[in-house]
Design a protein around this motif. Structure first.
Motif, PDB file in Angstrom:
ATOM      1  N   UNK A 152       0.818  -1.221   0.000  1.00  0.00           N
ATOM      2  CA  UNK A 152       0.000   0.000   0.000  1.00  0.00           C
ATOM      3  C   UNK A 152       0.852   1.271   0.000  1.00  0.00           C
ATOM      4  N   UNK A 153       2.107   1.139  -0.434  1.00  0.00           N
ATOM      5  CA  UNK A 153       2.982   2.309  -0.481  1.00  0.00           C
ATOM      6  C   UNK A 153       4.121   2.068  -1.474  1.00  0.00           C
ATOM      7  N   UNK A 154       4.780   3.142  -1.842  1.00  0.00           N
ATOM      8  CA  UNK A 154       5.909   3.056  -2.759  1.00  0.00           C
ATOM      9  C   UNK A 154       6.692   4.358  -2.679  1.00  0.00           C
ATOM     10  N   UNK A 155       7.878   4.358  -3.281  1.00  0.00           N
ATOM     11  CA  UNK A 155       8.708   5.558  -3.368  1.00  0.00           C
ATOM     12  C   UNK A 155       9.152   5.757  -4.807  1.00  0.00           C
ATOM     13  N   UNK A 156       9.508   6.996  -5.125  1.00  0.00           N
ATOM     14  CA  UNK A 156      10.100   7.329  -6.423  1.00  0.00           C
ATOM     15  C   UNK A 156      11.273   8.262  -6.171  1.00  0.00           C
ATOM     16  N   UNK A 157      12.254   8.220  -7.061  1.00  0.00           N
ATOM     17  CA  UNK A 157      13.396   9.132  -6.976  1.00  0.00           C
ATOM     18  C   UNK A 157      13.197  10.235  -8.011  1.00  0.00           C
ATOM     19  N   UNK A 158      13.452  11.468  -7.607  1.00  0.00           N
ATOM     20  CA  UNK A 158      13.226  12.630  -8.464  1.00  0.00           C
ATOM     21  C   UNK A 158      14.556  13.338  -8.718  1.00  0.00           C
ATOM     22  N   UNK A 159      14.883  13.540  -9.995  1.00  0.00           N
ATOM     23  CA  UNK A 159      16.090  14.293 -10.348  1.00  0.00           C
ATOM     24  C   UNK A 159      15.790  15.790 -10.276  1.00  0.00           C
ATOM     25  N   UNK A 160      16.822  16.632 -10.208  1.00  0.00           N
ATOM     26  CA  UNK A 160      16.592  18.079 -10.095  1.00  0.00           C
ATOM     27  C   UNK A 160      15.714  18.653 -11.207  1.00  0.00           C
ATOM     28  N   UNK A 161      15.875  18.193 -12.456  1.00  0.00           N
ATOM     29  CA  UNK A 161      15.057  18.730 -13.556  1.00  0.00           C
ATOM     30  C   UNK A 161      13.575  18.494 -13.290  1.00  0.00           C
ATOM     31  N   UNK A 162      13.214  17.279 -12.892  1.00  0.00           N
ATOM     32  CA  UNK A 162      11.809  16.955 -12.603  1.00  0.00           C
ATOM     33  C   UNK A 162      11.312  17.775 -11.418  1.00  0.00           C
ATOM     34  N   UNK A 163      12.136  17.916 -10.388  1.00  0.00           N
ATOM     35  CA  UNK A 163      11.756  18.690  -9.210  1.00  0.00           C
ATOM     36  C   UNK A 163      11.440  20.137  -9.587  1.00  0.00           C
ATOM     37  N   UNK A 164      12.243  20.713 -10.462  1.00  0.00           N
ATOM     38  CA  UNK A 164      12.085  22.123 -10.837  1.00  0.00           C
ATOM     39  C   UNK A 164      10.986  22.349 -11.872  1.00  0.00           C
ATOM     40  N   UNK A 165      10.679  21.341 -12.710  1.00  0.00           N
ATOM     41  CA  UNK A 165       9.753  21.542 -13.820  1.00  0.00           C
ATOM     42  C   UNK A 165       8.409  20.831 -13.647  1.00  0.00           C
ATOM     43  N   UNK A 166       8.085  20.437 -12.430  1.00  0.00           N
ATOM     44  CA  UNK A 166       6.773  19.876 -12.102  1.00  0.00           C
ATOM     45  C   UNK A 166       6.337  20.479 -10.766  1.00  0.00           C
ATOM     46  N   UNK A 167       5.131  20.119 -10.318  1.00  0.00           N
ATOM     47  CA  UNK A 167       4.703  20.638  -9.016  1.00  0.00           C
ATOM     48  C   UNK A 167       5.181  19.782  -7.843  1.00  0.00           C
ATOM     49  N   UNK A 168       6.134  18.864  -8.086  1.00  0.00           N
ATOM     50  CA  UNK A 168       6.734  18.125  -6.978  1.00  0.00           C
ATOM     51  C   UNK A 168       7.389  19.079  -5.971  1.00  0.00           C
ATOM     52  N   UNK A 169       7.865  20.231  -6.438  1.00  0.00           N
ATOM     53  CA  UNK A 169       8.513  21.174  -5.516  1.00  0.00           C
ATOM     54  C   UNK A 169       7.536  21.838  -4.555  1.00  0.00           C
ATOM     55  N   UNK A 170       6.227  21.575  -4.722  1.00  0.00           N
ATOM     56  CA  UNK A 170       5.223  22.108  -3.784  1.00  0.00           C
ATOM     57  C   UNK A 170       4.757  21.047  -2.789  1.00  0.00           C
ATOM     58  N   UNK A 171       5.176  19.790  -2.973  1.00  0.00           N
ATOM     59  CA  UNK A 171       4.712  18.696  -2.114  1.00  0.00           C
ATOM     60  C   UNK A 171       5.293  18.829  -0.706  1.00  0.00           C
ATOM     61  N   UNK A 172       4.506  18.396   0.260  1.00  0.00           N
ATOM     62  CA  UNK A 172       4.964  18.231   1.641  1.00  0.00           C
ATOM     63  C   UNK A 172       4.243  17.016   2.204  1.00  0.00           C
TER      64      UNK A 172
END
Length: 195
Positions: A152-172
């Motif tokens: 019922x869970x998982x993880x993903x690894x995010x590179x800097x480009x994805x972090x900067x060019x998606x809304x992942x940088x707003x997640x908490x």
């Protein structure tokens, strides 16, 4: 059909309720290239453009969509991941994404790892969706690879480009996200459940 490669981050400029529908107006750099009736994925949800004015366009989400996705939690100035429908003959840089969110999940942890990030998520496994190690997953419309798969869970690894060019940088921790599980995995799961 989409690829999960985010083209732009849109900003919510207006939210208007009409009966059980929600009209969502988005400001985006891709607006001048859009036309009425075109499909655009918003945090992974395929919606139809119904109005265009200057740098803003409007889409409508029905009650079913609002109940099964995070679009009902949007506020003014929120950021949404945007992708236009795939063109036939183009490269498939992500994976096959339908724009049909299966369920929402919750961000449970964010860990910075020397220039990249590991994001962990939980989801309700009673809905019979699954992830597999090194399999594909779509989070808020972003095509990613599962690095740590559990029931019922998982993880993903995010590179800097994805972090900067998606809304992942707003997640908490506690952020509600849209999940579309791998289409092949969904068919296999369905076939395995048929007796």
């Amino acid at each position: 059909m989409f690829t999960g490669i985010i083209e732009d981050i849109g900003i919510i400029t207006n939210l208007k309720e009409e009966n059980s529908n929600l009209h969502i107006t988005v400001k985006s750099s891709i607006t001048p290239e859009l036309k009425i009736d075109q499909s655009v994925a918003h945090n992974g949800v395929c919606l139809t453009v119904v109005d265009i004015k200057d740098t803003e366009y409007t889409v409508t989400a029905i009650k079913e969509t609002l109940n099964k996705t995070n679009l009902g939690t949007l506020d003014l100035n929120d950021k949404v991941n945007l992708e236009r429908a795939m063109k036939l003959g183009d490269r498939l840089d992500g994976h096959i994404v339908q724009g049909h969110v299966d369920q929402t999940g919750i961000c449970t942890n964010i860990k910075e790892e020397n220039g990249s990030w590991v994001f962990s998520f939980s989801y309700d496994s009673k809905l019979n969706n699954l992830t597999i190690e090194k399999g594909s997953i779509t989070i808020n419309g972003t095509s990613l690879t599962v690095v740590d798969s559990k029931k019922d869970s998982f993880s993903v690894a995010i590179i800097p480009y994805t972090f900067e060019h998606t809304n992942f940088n707003t997640f908490k921790k506690g952020t509600i996200i849209n999940l579309e599980f791998d289409v092949l995995g969904k068919y296999v799961t369905k076939l395995m459940s048929i007796k």
